[in-house]
Design a protein around this motif. Structure first.
Motif, short mmCIF file in Angstrom:
data_model
loop_
_atom_site.label_atom_id
_atom_site.label_comp_id
_atom_site.label_asym_id
_atom_site.label_seq_id
_atom_site.Cartn_x
_atom_site.Cartn_y
_atom_site.Cartn_z
N ARG A 25 58.99 85.87 48.65
CA ARG A 25 59.17 87.29 48.39
C ARG A 25 60.64 87.53 47.95
O ARG A 25 60.71 88.59 47.22
N TYR A 26 61.52 86.82 48.50
CA TYR A 26 62.71 87.25 47.93
C TYR A 26 63.69 86.17 47.20
O TYR A 26 64.63 86.36 47.07
N SER A 27 62.64 85.59 46.50
CA SER A 27 63.37 84.30 45.66
C SER A 27 64.11 85.02 44.62
O SER A 27 64.96 84.61 44.00
N GLY A 28 63.34 86.44 44.04
CA GLY A 28 63.93 86.94 43.10
C GLY A 28 64.72 88.08 43.91
O GLY A 28 64.66 88.19 45.08
#
Lengths: 192, 192
Positions: free
Chosen positions: B109-112
DNA sequence: ATTTTATATTGACCACGGTCATTTTTTGAT
DNA sequence: ATCAAAAAATGACCGTGGTCAATATAAAAT
């Protein structure tokens, strides 16, 4: 072990589903509230959870429906042969997948089955995506040194990567299509 | 526009972070409750949200810390040259990423970055992963028809795919390592 | 020292997903 | 028609993440 399903059950379920769709039509997926859905359907909150294990389960169904429609569309057209054609053919599917950040996150979370031995509607969509692409690749002139199943898995992996990077500040310079084309050229085109 | 930071601020923040680590040590990430953390830290709930935008922000920091430690380890060793060596060198990183389903979901979810122009600690980890792999690939004998940045992006995409499928009932027959090796052989090895 | 202003902390409160004992409705047997 | 058992619906209630006006503390100005 009898388990007769009453006809009001499917009626209630249908009411809930169509109410949910109406709620989503204005406001989108992210903004959906269970309370709003049950109010629109004219049932109590508990009824919702008697029909769907949780909110995500409803979302899975609704999103999978939409996604399956896109996959139908993709399958209906003439099979693409080249990388740009493949990307174009998948465009509606990818568009649906990234229509909302909320949707994309949910898709990823349920792309594998939630629990072992229980495969949900979204996992099934990913399976379908894989199969459709594999059939295309078999008929197209792509590298033949690896089996087409593997090629198709790779297409899926790269598509997800390209979609993920759409949301990423570090990589927003390149567009989704350009990035995916770069990936797939390198992955599918025979070298030498 | 002055903004003096009082010293108790960093003290409180440190208390919250160490309390959270303690809570995670027994119970894991998934089971962490904000109320438990603030109780262990001896502060009020509101204070937590004055220091971290939401629960995920705290998780990002804690998980990124662990992940950076694994990346340090990976960088410290002698650069791997072959596909199996690369997979072995990344093993701690991948192990950390899939230590809990909750962790993996949050990572994706937070990789971008969460919001445009605001890159979080986890997005930074993925950037680091990419850079580390790219440097390895430059020194190793891999296919040279595509730039090594692209190769590294592909490794990341395939690693995520292989990790995702670990959780998938449809693909649980093959192990993570075997699958990733198959992917990377096809992606990195020069054909012909 | 005292006052003023910026900064931190507090905890009652809200939103919303999810639960479950109770009640209502349906079905099938008599 | 009547009744007993199964199935479905109900809504008060809970857990937990997150908010915000009020309060307390620290720093700066006098």
């Amino acid at each position: 072990m009898q388990k007769t399903i009453q006809k009001r059950t499917i009626k209630t379920r249908a009411k809930l589903l169509s109410a949910a769709e109406k709620v989503i039509q204005n406001g989108g997926y992210e903004a959906l509230r269970v309370e709003e859905v049950v109010k629109a359907a004219g049932v109590a909150k508990g009824t919702f959870f008697a029909h769907f294990h949780d909110k995500d389960a409803l979302m899975e169904i609704l999103i999978a429906n939409k996604l399956n429609a896109c996959l139908n569309q993709a399958e209906a057209g003439t099979p693409p042969k080249t990388v740009p054609q493949i990307i174009a053919a998948l465009e509606p599917v990818h568009g649906c997948m990234t229509s909302e950040r909320y949707v994309f996150d949910l898709l990823i979370r349920y792309s594998g089955a939630a629990a072992i031995a229980d495969i949900g509607p979204i996992a099934y969509c990913f399976e379908r995506y894989f199969r459709v692409v594999m059939l295309w690749l078999e008929a197209a002139q792509m590298r033949k040194d690896v089996p087409s199943e593997l090629l198709a898995e790779g297409v899926q992996a790269f598509a997800i990567q390209a979609m993920s990077l759409r949301y990423c500040a570090l990589h927003s310079a390149t567009t989704f299509t350009d990035r995916l084309e770069t990936y797939l050229d390198a992955w599918l085109t025979p070298t030498g």
